[in-house]
Design an enzyme around this catalytic site. Structure first.
Site, PDB file in Angstrom:
ATOM      1  N   HIS A  16       0.749  -1.180   0.204  1.00  0.00           N
ATOM      2  CA  HIS A  16      -0.002  -0.085   0.254  1.00  0.00           C
ATOM      3  C   HIS A  16       0.902   1.374  -0.044  1.00  0.00           C
ATOM      4  CE1 HIS A  16      -0.322   1.014   4.640  1.00  0.00           C
ATOM      5  NE2 HIS A  16       0.788   0.354   4.130  1.00  0.00           N
ATOM      6  N   CYS A  35       6.046   6.584   4.969  1.00  0.00           N
ATOM      7  CA  CYS A  35       4.660   5.594   4.435  1.00  0.00           C
ATOM      8  C   CYS A  35       4.362   6.238   3.202  1.00  0.00           C
ATOM      9  CB  CYS A  35       3.916   5.632   5.380  1.00  0.00           C
ATOM     10  SG  CYS A  35       4.409   4.788   7.232  1.00  0.00           S
ATOM     11  N   HIS A  41       5.122   0.434  -0.237  1.00  0.00           N
ATOM     12  CA  HIS A  41       5.610  -0.681   0.405  1.00  0.00           C
ATOM     13  C   HIS A  41       4.820  -1.542   0.936  1.00  0.00           C
ATOM     14  CE1 HIS A  41       3.898   2.256   3.477  1.00  0.00           C
ATOM     15  NE2 HIS A  41       4.042   1.125   4.216  1.00  0.00           N
ATOM     16  N   HIS A  43       3.447  -4.940   3.963  1.00  0.00           N
ATOM     17  CA  HIS A  43       3.530  -5.712   5.242  1.00  0.00           C
ATOM     18  C   HIS A  43       3.234  -6.989   5.434  1.00  0.00           C
ATOM     19  CE1 HIS A  43       4.139  -1.696   7.195  1.00  0.00           C
ATOM     20  NE2 HIS A  43       3.211  -1.156   6.711  1.00  0.00           N
ATOM     21  N   ASP A  81      -5.084 -10.954   0.630  1.00  0.00           N
ATOM     22  CA  ASP A  81      -3.674 -11.597   0.526  1.00  0.00           C
ATOM     23  C   ASP A  81      -2.917 -11.452  -1.043  1.00  0.00           C
ATOM     24  OD1 ASP A  81      -1.461 -12.798   1.655  1.00  0.00           O
ATOM     25  OD2 ASP A  81      -2.421 -14.757   0.761  1.00  0.00           O
ATOM     26  N   HIS A  82      -1.793 -10.774  -0.880  1.00  0.00           N
ATOM     27  CA  HIS A  82      -0.818 -10.820  -2.076  1.00  0.00           C
ATOM     28  C   HIS A  82      -1.637  -9.824  -3.233  1.00  0.00           C
ATOM     29  CE1 HIS A  82       1.444 -14.106  -0.658  1.00  0.00           C
ATOM     30  NE2 HIS A  82       2.398 -13.839  -1.483  1.00  0.00           N
ATOM     31  N   GLU A 129       0.619  -4.559  12.010  1.00  0.00           N
ATOM     32  CA  GLU A 129       1.222  -4.024  10.831  1.00  0.00           C
ATOM     33  C   GLU A 129       2.373  -4.627  10.838  1.00  0.00           C
ATOM     34  OE1 GLU A 129      -0.061   0.060   8.496  1.00  0.00           O
ATOM     35  OE2 GLU A 129       1.885   0.193   9.715  1.00  0.00           O
TER      36      GLU A 129
END
Lengths: 142, 142, 142, 142, 142, 142
Positions: A16, A35, A41, A43, A81-82, A129
């Site tokens: 995100h 951020c 980037h 998590h 996810d992914h 996070e």
């Protein structure tokens, strides 16, 4: 009947960028710091959902924890996810994808399903996070 | 002098997409699966570097673990944390950013510095992509 | 080509009893202690499988870690999770289900599949019985 | 005097089977799923007990955390560790050994002892069945 | 007979100061940094001992992991837990209590006992000083 | 506006001795047990601070978690890390350094800063002394 809280945890890997398009680039950098990195980037998020309810003698369970896990995976993890949280998730569209806003959006997505279980109410979304940072949301009434 | 292995661990949060531009979109999807998602995804990586060397009586240390941490943060973490591994890191340019390739690139970036410490040699890079998946690289000679 | 080790981890929940039917009850109690409890006990096992192989430029992967996870779940976890290791698992029949014997049996079950991947060889089974106790097996040649 | 909550954690390894003898085999399978496996399964449970109370200036402690640990081990862990929860524990007899029922039974077993400490009251039992699933019970009044 | 490695982990809480009395105060500060703080500091250490040996069919165990734990607690943990490593431990006298030196001293203390187990040899001491820093020692021959 | 709780975690390594100078040596030993060891002992503490507040649409954050981390490190960790809690920390002087008293003192040190953030209030200090023992303090009003 005794009231117990049950919690299930799942992980998802997502990217995100924290950025409010209504603000200037300079303000975005000041507010979101690293951020706000242009290319984003990511998590490995850990997500916990907690449900509270009575424990009937017949089952000894608030609800089946494996069933709670199935609902969480189908309604939330499968979508996140992914994925890129800013671009790939319709129910996050228009939100700045901070941990706070993610927790609120996940609550709104799960509450209609989990609140319909007999006698149960959804109690909390907790979202990690990283090992250092987490948020909790207990719904609009809290 | 006894020989001891010391290990320091750091975290970084980054995004990436597994994609080989020399292959067709279909081949990329077949090989990389959900890691080929168009807009990318991300991880909270855990990175460990291990150094082996003799323990002199004067210091009782292979090298100062806090110093090892400083080198790791300055040479690697500062470049990777809160970044897009495919677009923001010059020393990863042209590499598919799999965990395997990251470990090899990090080795190549640290070895010239850590191998120069008196009597030490770099022994291993271990990289966790999640609590379930990790890779290890022990250098070209291993 | 550089050689890298990749590792995937899964969990399973199982019960067992350490007992050698060829020995007297007294000897069993002396050798296995509380693990010989008549009605058994159980663990949340953590299982890691490690594979070593070259990293081709085309994929940047020894093998896909998600594929390694799929093989581990299909060949091992599906048979062991939420089972009694002494009574429910044909490929453990006749073995005392110590952590050591479990690791050896899991190696024998995975090696024919994972050793057939091009250029790879299976390197290690690591099995955690609890946060305090674990075993490792690296195959008959080690 | 300021009021503080203190928590002690212990582990135990146990087996069980979720099964209500008042129901048909088919109903048991439907309600408990894989947890109804005929020969049982097991977990490495993590158990936390929390006590709240004032902090007197003379000791600076609600109660000694090492003493809280001793009570937990003597009253609970000694009875549950390396045991079959359905067959070996008199104070669980007649209960379906779900995590919810275990938490309630452990509360009932500890509260008379811990509630008698001057000024303290027992606040919560938290029980982890695995890294993914846990329950909490805060007593009949909560 | 197959050869397996078994590992047991324990914790201890201790204080120390890194200081070489043969050096000047200034040199001590330069070499040991914040670890040279005059009044000391402390850690929750995690200690792992690994033993390798054959797995006889009669027991299915290298040695009983609970027995390995008992030896570790009696020979090492009892001397180090809730102690000052510089002042309270006869077998550490005269050593700078770095993690490296602790690992070596613990090896020397355990090897005579564990190496005497039939067919076994001690393989490794691993000592975590924190979640970020650890050391490993595999004996003088390694 | 929805209200969310955010939590940041940091570690510090410190030594201390539990001892009340107003009591006899015998009473100190009886009350504090091994924690009264003459030369002290130490821990790797984990410290969490939680803040609650509204989530404005403009930022999507209660406050920036990286900023919360900076405040925690500057106001607390810098004073406690690699220190003797009894001798090196002016704002702990005169207090028995139990986990309970540490949590209260850290609350008092952070609340004036964090309570001044617009709309926020400090909610909780949680302090882990080890993986087994922790305390929580929610302020004088709780």
């Amino acid at each position: 009947m005794p009231v117990v809280e049950i919690t299930h945890r799942e992980e998802f890997a997502a990217s995100h960028r924290l950025h409010n398009p209504a603000l200037s680039d300079e303000e975005n950098r000041r507010i979101f710091g690293i951020c706000n990195n242009l290319h984003g980037h990511g998590h490995s998020y850990e997500l916990e959902v907690s449900v509270r309810g009575p424990v009937p003698g017949r089952t000894g369970m608030v609800m089946n924890l494996l069933e709670l896990g199935r609902i969480l995976r189908e309604r939330v993890i499968a979508d996140l996810d992914h994925k890129n949280l800013d671009l790939d998730v319709p129910w996050l569209a228009g939100r700045i994808t901070t941990a706070e806003n993610l927790a609120i959006a996940i609550w709104e997505r799960l509450e209609p399903v989990l609140g319909a279980h007999e006698g149960c109410r959804m109690h909390r979304i907790r979202l990690y996070e990283s090992t250092k940072n987490r948020v909790e949301y207990c719904g609009p009434a809290s």
